[in-house]
Design a protein around this motif. Sequence first.
Motif, PDB file in Angstrom:
ATOM      1  N   LYS A 162      -0.409  10.969  -2.746  1.00 54.07           N
ATOM      2  CA  LYS A 162      -1.256   9.786  -2.902  1.00 54.07           C
ATOM      3  C   LYS A 162      -2.131   9.957  -4.130  1.00 54.07           C
ATOM      4  O   LYS A 162      -2.613  11.048  -4.415  1.00 54.07           O
ATOM      5  CB  LYS A 162      -2.126   9.567  -1.668  1.00 54.07           C
ATOM      6  CG  LYS A 162      -1.348   9.071  -0.487  1.00 54.07           C
ATOM      7  CD  LYS A 162      -2.262   8.523   0.575  1.00 54.07           C
ATOM      8  CE  LYS A 162      -1.422   7.917   1.681  1.00 54.07           C
ATOM      9  NZ  LYS A 162      -2.231   7.214   2.655  1.00 54.07           N
ATOM     10  N   THR A 163      -2.350   8.849  -4.823  1.00 48.77           N
ATOM     11  CA  THR A 163      -3.181   8.846  -6.013  1.00 48.77           C
ATOM     12  C   THR A 163      -4.121   7.650  -5.969  1.00 48.77           C
ATOM     13  O   THR A 163      -3.683   6.517  -5.770  1.00 48.77           O
ATOM     14  CB  THR A 163      -2.324   8.769  -7.295  1.00 48.77           C
ATOM     15  OG1 THR A 163      -1.440   9.886  -7.316  1.00 48.77           O
ATOM     16  CG2 THR A 163      -3.185   8.779  -8.535  1.00 48.77           C
ATOM     17  N   LEU A 164      -5.394   7.929  -6.152  1.00 53.37           N
ATOM     18  CA  LEU A 164      -6.396   6.889  -6.294  1.00 53.37           C
ATOM     19  C   LEU A 164      -6.681   6.790  -7.786  1.00 53.37           C
ATOM     20  O   LEU A 164      -7.103   7.765  -8.404  1.00 53.37           O
ATOM     21  CB  LEU A 164      -7.675   7.250  -5.529  1.00 53.37           C
ATOM     22  CG  LEU A 164      -8.799   6.232  -5.587  1.00 53.37           C
ATOM     23  CD1 LEU A 164      -8.437   5.003  -4.754  1.00 53.37           C
ATOM     24  CD2 LEU A 164     -10.088   6.827  -5.080  1.00 53.37           C
ATOM     25  N   ARG A 165      -6.406   5.629  -8.361  1.00 53.32           N
ATOM     26  CA  ARG A 165      -6.615   5.435  -9.803  1.00 53.32           C
ATOM     27  C   ARG A 165      -7.802   4.518 -10.005  1.00 53.32           C
ATOM     28  O   ARG A 165      -7.887   3.446  -9.406  1.00 53.32           O
ATOM     29  CB  ARG A 165      -5.376   4.824 -10.451  1.00 53.32           C
ATOM     30  CG  ARG A 165      -5.481   4.758 -11.959  1.00 53.32           C
ATOM     31  CD  ARG A 165      -4.179   4.262 -12.578  1.00 53.32           C
ATOM     32  NE  ARG A 165      -4.214   4.350 -14.017  1.00 53.32           N
ATOM     33  CZ  ARG A 165      -4.874   3.507 -14.819  1.00 53.32           C
ATOM     34  NH1 ARG A 165      -5.562   2.513 -14.296  1.00 53.32           N
ATOM     35  NH2 ARG A 165      -4.841   3.659 -16.114  1.00 53.32           N
ATOM     36  N   TYR A 166      -8.735   4.959 -10.854  1.00 54.01           N
ATOM     37  CA  TYR A 166      -9.955   4.202 -11.151  1.00 54.01           C
ATOM     38  C   TYR A 166      -9.997   3.902 -12.641  1.00 54.01           C
ATOM     39  O   TYR A 166     -10.049   4.802 -13.463  1.00 54.01           O
ATOM     40  CB  TYR A 166     -11.184   5.005 -10.724  1.00 54.01           C
ATOM     41  CG  TYR A 166     -12.497   4.475 -11.255  1.00 54.01           C
ATOM     42  CD1 TYR A 166     -12.932   3.194 -10.944  1.00 54.01           C
ATOM     43  CD2 TYR A 166     -13.300   5.271 -12.059  1.00 54.01           C
ATOM     44  CE1 TYR A 166     -14.138   2.719 -11.430  1.00 54.01           C
ATOM     45  CE2 TYR A 166     -14.512   4.801 -12.542  1.00 54.01           C
ATOM     46  CZ  TYR A 166     -14.930   3.527 -12.229  1.00 54.01           C
ATOM     47  OH  TYR A 166     -16.124   3.053 -12.710  1.00 54.01           O
ATOM     48  N   ASP A 167      -9.930   2.623 -12.981  1.00 53.19           N
ATOM     49  CA  ASP A 167     -10.048   2.185 -14.369  1.00 53.19           C
ATOM     50  C   ASP A 167     -11.517   1.856 -14.610  1.00 53.19           C
ATOM     51  O   ASP A 167     -12.035   0.870 -14.084  1.00 53.19           O
ATOM     52  CB  ASP A 167      -9.179   0.965 -14.615  1.00 53.19           C
ATOM     53  CG  ASP A 167      -9.125   0.547 -16.078  1.00 53.19           C
ATOM     54  OD1 ASP A 167     -10.129   0.747 -16.792  1.00 53.19           O
ATOM     55  OD2 ASP A 167      -8.079   0.031 -16.496  1.00 53.19           O
ATOM     56  N   THR A 177       1.033   5.441  -3.260  1.00 50.23           N
ATOM     57  CA  THR A 177       1.699   6.443  -2.437  1.00 50.23           C
ATOM     58  C   THR A 177       3.123   6.581  -2.930  1.00 50.23           C
ATOM     59  O   THR A 177       3.816   5.584  -3.087  1.00 50.23           O
ATOM     60  CB  THR A 177       1.704   6.027  -0.952  1.00 50.23           C
ATOM     61  OG1 THR A 177       0.368   5.809  -0.526  1.00 50.23           O
ATOM     62  CG2 THR A 177       2.336   7.109  -0.092  1.00 50.23           C
ATOM     63  N   GLU A 178       3.546   7.807  -3.166  1.00 54.40           N
ATOM     64  CA  GLU A 178       4.914   8.028  -3.613  1.00 54.40           C
ATOM     65  C   GLU A 178       5.503   9.222  -2.883  1.00 54.40           C
ATOM     66  O   GLU A 178       4.798  10.148  -2.499  1.00 54.40           O
ATOM     67  CB  GLU A 178       4.975   8.222  -5.122  1.00 54.40           C
ATOM     68  CG  GLU A 178       4.120   9.369  -5.623  1.00 54.40           C
ATOM     69  CD  GLU A 178       4.032   9.430  -7.139  1.00 54.40           C
ATOM     70  OE1 GLU A 178       4.774  10.239  -7.722  1.00 54.40           O
ATOM     71  OE2 GLU A 178       3.253   8.655  -7.697  1.00 54.40           O
ATOM     72  N   LEU A 179       6.789   9.190  -2.673  1.00 52.71           N
ATOM     73  CA  LEU A 179       7.491  10.296  -2.059  1.00 52.71           C
ATOM     74  C   LEU A 179       7.734  11.373  -3.108  1.00 52.71           C
ATOM     75  O   LEU A 179       8.031  11.077  -4.251  1.00 52.71           O
ATOM     76  CB  LEU A 179       8.816   9.849  -1.461  1.00 52.71           C
ATOM     77  CG  LEU A 179       8.727   8.925  -0.253  1.00 52.71           C
ATOM     78  CD1 LEU A 179      10.102   8.436   0.133  1.00 52.71           C
ATOM     79  CD2 LEU A 179       8.061   9.638   0.902  1.00 52.71           C
TER      80      LEU A 179
END
Length: 180
Positions: A162-167, A177-179
């Motif tokens: 999982k990645t939380l991206r903040y611009d 979410t990626e496998l």
Amino acid sequence: MSSFQVREKKEQSLTEQWFFRFLMGLIVIICLFFVANHYLNNIYDEVEEYRASLMSDRFVKSVGHIHQQWNMLGKTKVIKLDYYETSTTTKKIVVSMSKKGWPLNVEVDLANEIVSSELDCATLWTFFAESEEDRSETTDIIIAQEENACRFSWALKNLKHKTLRYDAVIGKISLETELI
């Protein structure tokens, strides 16, 4: 002792021998151990996933709150806030803001009030996502900084990432979410 008793003693079934009973008991205990270990590992994985979700949710809410404060305080380049370390202790922080009112950097209140306007993802995560308890626990959050954005990533035991991206320029926050 009669011949019948001797024959009966020799013909005892395998289940009546102490070694067989001991071996079967040991096998049952080992099986129970492995089953319990499997379930406990699943619970531990779920706790780690929940902790990472909680921190990302806290980050999203904190950034939104800071943006609202920026609007209410007149859209200044920096805003001063009280940061609650625990429920009883606070300290003054200064948050550097982007042109559109999104947090870039956080510093403890300085006497000269000069705050860097450079994006600092690690500091943002520390102040807006983690709590005192989170710092004492080990959660593997990988912080990557791009030119105008932050990526906060963690791996889950079920082969997901999982990645939380903040611009920080436009304030867009997305959870991916990626496998693996």
